[in-house]
Design an enzyme around this catalytic site. Structure first.
Site, mmCIF file in Angstrom:
data_model
loop_
_atom_site.group_PDB
_atom_site.id
_atom_site.type_symbol
_atom_site.label_atom_id
_atom_site.label_comp_id
_atom_site.label_asym_id
_atom_site.label_seq_id
_atom_site.Cartn_x
_atom_site.Cartn_y
_atom_site.Cartn_z
ATOM 1 N N ARG A 18 0.821 -1.209 0.000
ATOM 2 C CA ARG A 18 0.000 0.000 0.000
ATOM 3 C C ARG A 18 0.860 1.266 0.000
ATOM 4 N NH1 ARG A 18 -0.893 4.827 2.538
ATOM 5 N NH2 ARG A 18 -0.529 3.828 4.560
ATOM 6 N N ASP A 19 1.499 1.557 1.100
ATOM 7 C CA ASP A 19 2.281 2.784 1.214
ATOM 8 C C ASP A 19 3.456 2.776 0.247
ATOM 9 O OD1 ASP A 19 2.900 5.278 2.306
ATOM 10 O OD2 ASP A 19 4.253 4.422 3.776
ATOM 11 N N HIS A 210 7.192 4.528 12.234
ATOM 12 C CA HIS A 210 7.174 4.472 10.767
ATOM 13 C C HIS A 210 8.153 5.533 10.251
ATOM 14 C CE1 HIS A 210 4.663 3.879 6.942
ATOM 15 N NE2 HIS A 210 5.499 4.872 6.633
ATOM 16 N N HIS A 212 10.888 7.187 7.522
ATOM 17 C CA HIS A 212 11.383 7.304 6.144
ATOM 18 C C HIS A 212 12.886 7.582 6.190
ATOM 19 C CE1 HIS A 212 7.535 7.926 3.588
ATOM 20 N NE2 HIS A 212 7.278 7.162 4.628
ATOM 21 N N CYS A 243 8.785 9.867 -0.639
ATOM 22 C CA CYS A 243 8.078 11.049 -0.158
ATOM 23 C C CYS A 243 8.064 12.096 -1.259
ATOM 24 C CB CYS A 243 8.765 11.605 1.092
ATOM 25 S SG CYS A 243 7.963 13.095 1.692
ATOM 26 N N ASN A 252 10.287 4.843 2.451
ATOM 27 C CA ASN A 252 10.194 3.951 3.594
ATOM 28 C C ASN A 252 11.493 3.190 3.838
ATOM 29 O OD1 ASN A 252 7.282 4.114 4.367
ATOM 30 N ND2 ASN A 252 6.997 3.456 2.265
#
Length: 300
Positions: A18-19, A210, A212, A243, A252
């Site tokens: 997903r992300d 979470h 990055h 991002c 990520n």
């Protein structure tokens, strides 16, 4: 020398499907997404976030999330959460008998207004309605907070503000809250300070991190989180994702990089590095580029 204590076991929450994939410009066929998730399932992740019921107008990559959910080979002991941005998305989740959803807000007013066209307070009101209806239908809700240590528009973010929003999500009924350093500007000291504020209100069992890797700080920040006792980490296979607000962002933190570090610390994840690397190679071969993962590239 002071001996630091770390958790004996860490649960890695996989966000790649997903992300990780949502910002890919090339539309990925449903069968590739299904194959990716099925491979991740075979690795025995406890949670794999598989898609989003967001409007295809805004995130076209996620338009087949419903079909993906229907086609993957699920295991009973694994959660397959889907991001639900609004009540319309929740209605779809209820109709499909989905058991776990995710909602999101942010610690930055500017980020909220630019990305969801509402204030943080308004986003929390929206989440309150979603969680209320989700609870009535036996659906568990995970909460995301973005920009917990920095915003592309505002710069630094108050850690106390992050903590207060975290408390609100917890009070609304989120079973877990993921703290996202969306643009990757946090450092280990920032992580300590932010968690110090959040842990005033939230049980550590209900928190995940979470990070990055925009500035190469993700693993350092994860280490700092482990030192605070955090044992739930979001990561993305191969470092999928990025991002859009930070030039040159790595996105990520890569799942295999996290697993490699935890293996070296004798912290159990229940995952096998060799299998994770194999999956990373699979999806990046399709994407026709190299993984962001330093481990996968080093083992090449």
């Amino acid at each position: 020398m002071v001996e630091l204590k770390y958790p004996n076991k860490v649960n890695i929450y996989e966000v790649g499907p997903r992300d990780g994939l949502q910002n890919e410009k090339k539309i990925i066929p449903t069968k590739i997404k299904v194959a990716l998730i099925d491979m991740l399932t075979s690795c025995n992740f406890k949670e794999i976030e598989i898609g989003s019921f967001v409007s295809p107008k805004w995130v076209p990559q996620m338009q087949d999330s419903l079909e993906v959910d229907r086609l993957i080979k699920k295991k009973k002991n694994i959660k397959y959460p889907i991001l639900v941005p609004n009540l319309k998305g929740l209605e779809k989740a209820i109709a499909e008998n989905i058991k776990t959803i995710c909602v999101f807000t942010t610690a930055s007013e500017s980020f909220s207004k630019k990305n969801t066209n509402c204030t943080v307070t308004q986003s929390l009101k929206r989440i309150e309605k979603i969680i209320y209806l989700a609870n009535k239908n036996g659906i568990k809700t995970r909460g995301y907070i973005s920009c917990v240590m920095g915003c592309p528009y505002e710069g630094s973010i108050s850690f106390s503000k992050t903590a207060n929003i975290c408390k609100e999500l917890n009070d609304l009924g989120c079973y877990e809250i993921s703290l996202g350093d969306t643009i990757g500007v946090g450092t280990p000291i920032d992580t300590f300070k932010m968690l110090d504020q959040v842990l005033k209100y939230i049980n550590i069992k209900n928190l995940a991190v979470h990070f990055h890797d925009t500035y190469g700080q993700a693993l350092s920040n994860i280490l700092a989180s482990l030192q605070k006792g955090i044992f739930k980490i979001d990561s993305s296979i191969g470092g999928l994702g990025g991002c859009p607000f930070a030039k040159g962002a790595k996105g990520n933190v890569a799942t295999e990089d996290v697993v490699f570090m935890l293996n070296g610390m004798n912290i159990s994840t229940g995952l096998t590095l060799k299998n994770i690397v194999k999956i990373s190679k699979f999806i990046f071969k399709y994407l026709e580029r190299e993984p962001s993962s330093r481990v996968t590239n080093a083992l090449r």
